[in-house]
Every structure is written in structure tokens, then in C-alpha cells.
Design a protein around this motif. Sequence first.
Motif, PDB file in Angstrom:
ATOM      1  N   TYR A   1      -4.212   6.876  -3.240  1.00 35.45           N
ATOM      2  CA  TYR A   1      -4.143   7.042  -1.817  1.00 35.45           C
ATOM      3  C   TYR A   1      -2.711   7.348  -1.184  1.00 35.45           C
ATOM      4  CZ  TYR A   1      -6.455   7.560   2.908  1.00 35.45           C
ATOM      5  OH  TYR A   1      -6.974   8.153   3.825  1.00 35.45           O
TER       6      TYR A   1
ATOM      7  N   MET B   1       2.331  -4.950   8.654  1.00 35.19           N
ATOM      8  CA  MET B   1       2.921  -4.143   7.709  1.00 35.19           C
ATOM      9  C   MET B   1       4.520  -4.347   8.185  1.00 35.19           C
ATOM     10  SD  MET B   1       1.419  -2.356   5.638  1.00 35.19           S
ATOM     11  CE  MET B   1       0.459  -3.632   4.824  1.00 35.19           C
TER      12      MET B   1
ATOM     13  N   TRP C   1      -4.036  -6.729   3.284  1.00 29.38           N
ATOM     14  CA  TRP C   1      -3.475  -5.873   4.174  1.00 29.38           C
ATOM     15  C   TRP C   1      -3.149  -6.316   5.397  1.00 29.38           C
ATOM     16  CZ3 TRP C   1      -3.917  -3.713   8.973  1.00 29.38           C
ATOM     17  CH2 TRP C   1      -3.450  -2.319   9.132  1.00 29.38           C
TER      18      TRP C   1
ATOM     19  N   ASN D   1       0.818  -1.296   0.117  1.00 32.70           N
ATOM     20  CA  ASN D   1      -0.020   0.094  -0.034  1.00 32.70           C
ATOM     21  C   ASN D   1       0.919   1.183  -0.074  1.00 32.70           C
ATOM     22  OD1 ASN D   1      -0.525  -1.571   2.641  1.00 32.70           O
ATOM     23  ND2 ASN D   1      -0.657   0.618   3.374  1.00 32.70           N
ATOM     24  N   ASP D   2       1.019   1.977   1.069  1.00 34.39           N
ATOM     25  CA  ASP D   2       1.616   3.238   0.928  1.00 34.39           C
ATOM     26  C   ASP D   2       2.945   3.474   0.584  1.00 34.39           C
ATOM     27  OD1 ASP D   2      -0.860   3.287   2.694  1.00 34.39           O
ATOM     28  OD2 ASP D   2      -0.005   4.528   4.199  1.00 34.39           O
TER      29      ASP D   2
ATOM     30  N   GLN E   1       4.799   0.348   2.116  1.00 33.15           N
ATOM     31  CA  GLN E   1       4.085  -0.635   3.140  1.00 33.15           C
ATOM     32  C   GLN E   1       3.657  -1.863   2.428  1.00 33.15           C
ATOM     33  OE1 GLN E   1       2.025   0.680   6.477  1.00 33.15           O
ATOM     34  NE2 GLN E   1       4.247   0.953   6.200  1.00 33.15           N
TER      35      GLN E   1
ATOM     36  N   ARG F   1      -0.100   9.239  13.512  1.00 27.72           N
ATOM     37  CA  ARG F   1       0.824   8.526  12.659  1.00 27.72           C
ATOM     38  C   ARG F   1       1.075   9.206  11.418  1.00 27.72           C
ATOM     39  NH1 ARG F   1      -4.460   6.052  12.503  1.00 27.72           N
ATOM     40  NH2 ARG F   1      -5.570   6.281  10.410  1.00 27.72           N
ATOM     41  N   ASP F   2       1.928   8.448  10.778  1.00 28.86           N
ATOM     42  CA  ASP F   2       2.661   8.910   9.451  1.00 28.86           C
ATOM     43  C   ASP F   2       3.514  10.092   9.223  1.00 28.86           C
ATOM     44  OD1 ASP F   2       0.992   6.998   8.844  1.00 28.86           O
ATOM     45  OD2 ASP F   2      -0.333   8.019   8.375  1.00 28.86           O
TER      46      ASP F   2
ATOM     47  N   PHE G   1       4.282   1.078  10.473  1.00 30.51           N
ATOM     48  CA  PHE G   1       3.299   2.007   9.709  1.00 30.51           C
ATOM     49  C   PHE G   1       4.081   3.155   9.006  1.00 30.51           C
ATOM     50  CE2 PHE G   1      -1.204   1.339  11.155  1.00 30.51           C
ATOM     51  CZ  PHE G   1      -1.176   0.004  10.947  1.00 30.51           C
ATOM     52  N   SER G   2       3.450   3.790   8.144  1.00 33.46           N
ATOM     53  CA  SER G   2       4.095   4.763   7.260  1.00 33.46           C
ATOM     54  C   SER G   2       5.071   5.694   7.731  1.00 33.46           C
ATOM     55  CB  SER G   2       3.012   5.438   6.451  1.00 33.46           C
ATOM     56  OG  SER G   2       2.368   4.623   5.582  1.00 33.46           O
TER      57      SER G   2
ATOM     58  N   GLU H   1      -4.550  11.317   7.442  1.00 36.29           N
ATOM     59  CA  GLU H   1      -3.286  10.399   7.218  1.00 36.29           C
ATOM     60  C   GLU H   1      -2.206  10.912   6.294  1.00 36.29           C
ATOM     61  OE1 GLU H   1      -5.839   6.946   5.912  1.00 36.29           O
ATOM     62  OE2 GLU H   1      -4.888   5.903   7.683  1.00 36.29           O
TER      63      GLU H   1
ATOM     64  N   TRP I   1      -0.320   5.334  -3.729  1.00 36.80           N
ATOM     65  CA  TRP I   1      -0.490   3.949  -3.733  1.00 36.80           C
ATOM     66  C   TRP I   1      -1.779   3.750  -4.771  1.00 36.80           C
ATOM     67  CZ3 TRP I   1      -4.024   2.343   0.811  1.00 36.80           C
ATOM     68  CH2 TRP I   1      -4.643   1.039   0.364  1.00 36.80           C
TER      69      TRP I   1
END
Length: 459
Positions: A251, A30, A27, A2-3, A19, A120-121, A63-64, A185, A268
Amino acid sequence: MNDPNGPIYWQGKYHMFYQYNPNGAFWGDMHWGHAVSEDMVHWKHLPMALAPTPGGPDKDGVFSGCAVIDNGVPTVIYTGVNPETQCVATSGGDLTGWKKFAANPVIAAPPAGLEVTGFRDPCVWQEGDTWLMAVGSGFRGKGGAVLLYESKDLRHWSYLHPLVTGGMRTGASAKDPVDSGEMWECPDFFPLGGKHLLIISTERVVKYLLGRYEVRPFTAINMDNRDSQVVLIRRHFIADTMGGIDYGSYYAARSMTNTGERRILWGWVTEGRSAEAQRAAGWSGVMSLPRELKLLGAQVQICPAAEVESLRGKRLGSGDVAGDCLEIQAEIDPGNAPRAGLKLRVAPDRSEQTLVYYDRDLKLVCVDRSQSSTDASADRGMQSGPFLLGRGEPLRLRIFLDGSVVEIFANDRFCLTARVYPAGPRSTGVALHMDGGTAKMVSFEAWEMRPISADRLTS
Ligand code: DQQ
């Protein structure tokens, strides 16, 4: 996958982390995958960069996050879960062999007293000898937010204040605050053409805020020694424009640092088929083409990076255009047709086709996928985004087709990524589309695109 995570240009190479779930096409669990490229087009996979550490702050997922170079040391800052905390890892010069900071997490919790919808991120940048970090967050019933922190060493962080807070468009809280815009996000914050752009992912789309970033020193009384004053710095981001980066299956976009004057954005490309179909295909999620961002006056421009043209193969005449791996450039005069554009992935018997058009009345660019696939499990919903053609302005479509991925650029200022899954192997035709009037093709060019590897995914 993903990301995209921490895309960075370093020692003559482009590095992409992302990710990644090593357990399959769904999903979960991660990790950070890693690939390297010399041209942003051809990529080589490298060993996994980061995996969850049992018992560590990222035990439930890496995570990201982002990547920076700290005094020559490649450093990534990412979110460990659960709970959401910010962590740091460093590597050697080739950006492999990542070592997590022993005292992770470097931020163990959101600021005391703040009830946030997420934390996050991180997106980190440097101003003089100070590092700044923007963390994706938000407030229930109010809207998304980006929280700002500062540090001198990337290890010790102090919370400053929100960099920006947003209102809620939908007005009602959703179970998942990302759906209602109460959680932003993947913030990405950087200078662009004399202004600053903040990119956020929320409500399942990627948006931007364009505005002024002010860094202002001010003096305050030092309560420890009332005869003296301290100089503090206030940072404000005042957005004056909001828009969409992409209105489709796209995204968690994140841009590259260290690319000098160029600002390259990655995203993504999400799926439009069922979880079962993704598992059967053996893959889920793919990276978009690199897109270059520019500012022209107050207009954010988004175009495919010029490097992508290196994949052009045979040039196709307007009469014989067919394929599922193409670049198409079409200039269309909508004339008196309220809806005008292109038909793609057309079956010889018209049983399948995808319509990409400008709707003059609705002021939208639309992708009508209702006939894209005879496979009932594929998403056949309409996708669209706001777009206004100027008086006399032709519709300039630039479209990259690659299997189920359709990346659409209109007039250098609009993007929509669609996923379509035609079932018929001969659903490859391309034609002018007009509805309710007569439109004219002003110019048309197309190229077969060369796959970047021998094992191109064709589904
Ligand atoms: N994906 C990551 C999160 C981020 C989300 C987890 C966005 O860090 O908020 O895979 O797609």
C-alpha cells in the motif's frame, strides 16, 4: 512503519522517509523516520526527520508527503493533522536537522466550497519556474480525486482544479471513504516513457492510471482591464488505461524523483497477522524491495530493481531448494493444467504450504494461503489479481521470499505481495504446483539471499 514518504536520490545517496510510530508496533502518533542508502539495498538509520509539534498544525501527526530540491534546498511537503493541512520543512545538505516553516500550514484547508472526503499526501513537482502539487482527495458518493495546486515558492499556493476525478467501483459509500474508493490516498504523478502515470492508493490496493498530461496555454479576458487579455495555463490528465500496481499486502506506494531515466517505486508491505501478534513480534510493516517501472508500448512493466541481485548468495540446484530467504526464478509451461505455478514454504509433512499459481479459467494469479500456517491468527485468505497469459506464453515467476514476506512478480507485468506465517521451522520447501492437468518446469533458478544486516527480522 507504514507509508514510504519522500524517497529521493540526492548527492549520490538514496534517502527514504517513512511513516513511523516510535511508541510501538501499531499505527499511531505519526512521525517521519529516515534512512539512507548508497545502493537501495543496504540502509542506515538516521535520526527521526519529523515529529509532531505540540500546538502546531501537525500536533496530531506528521502524515505522508514528498521531498523535492528547491534551488539546492532539500524541502519536504507533508500533511499535518488535525485538521488535514499541507506543511513545509527544509533541511541542510545531508537531509537531517529539519526545520519546519514558521508560517505552516502553507495550505490550511481544502478549496472553499468543496466537500471533500480527505485532503492529504501531497506530491510536488516542478514545471519551469512553477511548482505543482497533487493532493489526495475525493467526493462522497462520486469517487476519489486528485486536487491540483500551483506555487512559485512552495509557500504560497493557489488551487487550480482537480487534476483527475474517478468513479466509484463499489457503488456504495463506506464509513471510511478509502474503502469505497471515494478517497484516493498517496497520489504519485510522473512522466513515464512518453506518457504520464498517476499512482493512487484506495480500496486497500495500489492502482495506476496511465494517460496523457496536457499543459495548454489559453487566453482569457482580463476583467480588470478589458482591453487586455491574460494567458492562463490549463493542465489536464486524460487517462486511457487503469491497472493494478500490486494486488496484495502492499500500500501507499511512492516513487523516487531525481533518478534520471529510472523510476523506482517503493511500497509499504502491510501485515497479515493479528495486532497482538504484531506487538509480540515487536515490529509491524516493512518496506518493499525497490521496483523499477517502465513503459513498453501501452504496458506498464514492474520489475525488481537490478540492485537487489547484489544480495544473491549460494546458487541452489533445482533438487535442493529450501529456505525462507530466497530469490526464485521459474519458467513454467502450464500445459493442460488449468492451475499451474509453485508451492512455497512447504512443510516436510505438507501440513503447511503456500500455493502461487496462474488460474487459466479465472485469468488470475492467485496466492492460496489457506494452508500457509497452522497458526489460526494468521490471515489465510486467498489473494489474487487479474492476469492473462498470451497463447503459448509461459508463466515467468520471480519470487523473493524473506521470512513472512513474499514478493511475487509475473512476466514483468504483474505484482502481488503476500504475507505468510508458517509455524513450523521446517516449512521451507519449494516445488512445482499443478492442479487439474500436467504443467512443466521449463527452467528454474534460485539463490539464497544474504540478509542486509546482522539483525535480520525472521518472523
Ligand atoms: N497513511 C498516512 C496518510 C495516508 C495513509 C497516515 C495511507 O497520510 O493517507 O499514516 O496509508
